[in-house]
Design an enzyme around this catalytic site. Sequence first.
Site, PDB file in Angstrom:
ATOM      1  N   GLU A  23      77.080 -13.290  73.114  1.00  0.00           N
ATOM      2  CA  GLU A  23      77.818 -12.780  71.967  1.00  0.00           C
ATOM      3  C   GLU A  23      78.047 -11.269  72.072  1.00  0.00           C
ATOM      4  O   GLU A  23      79.061 -10.751  71.603  1.00  0.00           O
ATOM      5  CB  GLU A  23      77.088 -13.121  70.664  1.00  0.00           C
ATOM      6  CG  GLU A  23      77.133 -14.584  70.282  1.00  0.00           C
ATOM      7  CD  GLU A  23      78.523 -15.070  69.911  1.00  0.00           C
ATOM      8  OE1 GLU A  23      79.263 -14.317  69.237  1.00  0.00           O
ATOM      9  OE2 GLU A  23      78.878 -16.197  70.299  1.00  0.00           O
ATOM     10  N   HIS A  59      58.035 -17.159  70.164  1.00  0.00           N
ATOM     11  CA  HIS A  59      56.904 -17.654  70.937  1.00  0.00           C
ATOM     12  C   HIS A  59      56.829 -17.013  72.318  1.00  0.00           C
ATOM     13  O   HIS A  59      55.742 -16.775  72.838  1.00  0.00           O
ATOM     14  CB  HIS A  59      56.962 -19.176  71.083  1.00  0.00           C
ATOM     15  CG  HIS A  59      55.717 -19.734  71.704  1.00  0.00           C
ATOM     16  ND1 HIS A  59      55.647 -20.073  73.042  1.00  0.00           N
ATOM     17  CD2 HIS A  59      54.481 -19.957  71.188  1.00  0.00           C
ATOM     18  CE1 HIS A  59      54.428 -20.499  73.317  1.00  0.00           C
ATOM     19  NE2 HIS A  59      53.702 -20.439  72.208  1.00  0.00           N
ATOM     20  N   LYS A  65      47.090 -14.499  70.468  1.00  0.00           N
ATOM     21  CA  LYS A  65      48.382 -13.856  70.722  1.00  0.00           C
ATOM     22  C   LYS A  65      48.530 -12.544  69.945  1.00  0.00           C
ATOM     23  O   LYS A  65      49.378 -11.725  70.271  1.00  0.00           O
ATOM     24  CB  LYS A  65      49.514 -14.825  70.382  1.00  0.00           C
ATOM     25  CG  LYS A  65      49.492 -16.074  71.263  1.00  0.00           C
ATOM     26  CD  LYS A  65      50.427 -17.156  70.767  1.00  0.00           C
ATOM     27  CE  LYS A  65      50.279 -18.428  71.617  1.00  0.00           C
ATOM     28  NZ  LYS A  65      51.087 -19.543  71.080  1.00  0.00           N
TER      29      LYS A  65
END
Length: 367
Positions: free
Chosen positions: A140, A291, A332
């Site tokens: 895009e 993620h 994480k």
Amino acid sequence: MDNNNPQPTLKPTEAQQAVFVQSVAMPDNAVLIQGPEFNQSLSLSQLMSSYKTMGFQASSLAEAIDIINDMRRWRLSDDPITAEEGEDYRDPDVRKNTKCKIFLGYTSNLVSSGMREIIRFLVQHKMVDVVVTTGGGVEEDFIKCLAPTYLGAFDLKGGDLRQKGLNRIGNLLVPNNNYCKFEDWVVPILDAMLEEQKTKNKIWTPSTMIYRLGQEINDESSIYYWCAKNNIPVYCPAITDGSLGDMIYFHSYRNPGLIIDIAADIRSVNNEAVFAKKTGMIILGGGIIKHHICNANLMRNGADYAVYINTAQEFDGSDAGARPDEAVSWGKIRLNSRSVKLYAEATLVFPLIVAETFAKDHATSSS
């Protein structure tokens, strides 16, 4: 009075006890809820400062600003030298110039929107260090260099638009001719990439492909022009999921043989986190970009700072809906980190956040 249901003459003690439960004393440092005072003339910064004490998502927005400013201010010299520290990082000048590595992730719809110019500003001035996006988040940007996107409406009929060759992204409209122009531009580059693969044993990955496209576009309005110019790596694990994937598909019949190696990129993006002294995550939206950044930071036992901005809820167990605390459970995000999830649509709030963080400092240094 109903003689069959006489009213009591004594005070209802149990009701009083239920209503007038005694409160504990609030601590001295408790934050008082207070909104902006519009009887006074307020600058944007003064208005945004009032968000801290407004409550609800306004306070979360203010916390996101604080966390981003913290990750931008941090230097290795702020922390004591540990016994395990390598010789290179014991030098005071090196420590003073070692910054937090900032990962920026965003979904494709944000590049379709006017957020593109904000992201371009960030990479143009080297304000982030690593970018992760989707296939649409790549294409895009290049398509907008070739032809514009227009404002439409959410309730335009899909059938009518299809007959007119207009693609709807929320309340944005992208003429299908834009993708034809993209094909005309990108196919010769794919041909050249295949030729280099054959003659020079060039191994292409999504990140090196995006770097090459950023060089080829030669347009300062492009996000990836500036990423290439400033050597900011762009990772896109779903590079084929969109128009760019369509072009690769058609190219595989017309001029077969081009290979895009994702294995090399997973090593590269993970190492961006592993060898960083401190990391911060700014993630706009959910899904694979969220993620991918979080999982890279797992390799260093978690990020030190995290700002999530999306509208997803956690009741369905989705990664997009997960709050930062769930990422802490996976390693994480670090136990002693600063993190926040702002429940908001990114085009509403991220411009305000950038105005009070990256852009504010840029304006000050420029003046």
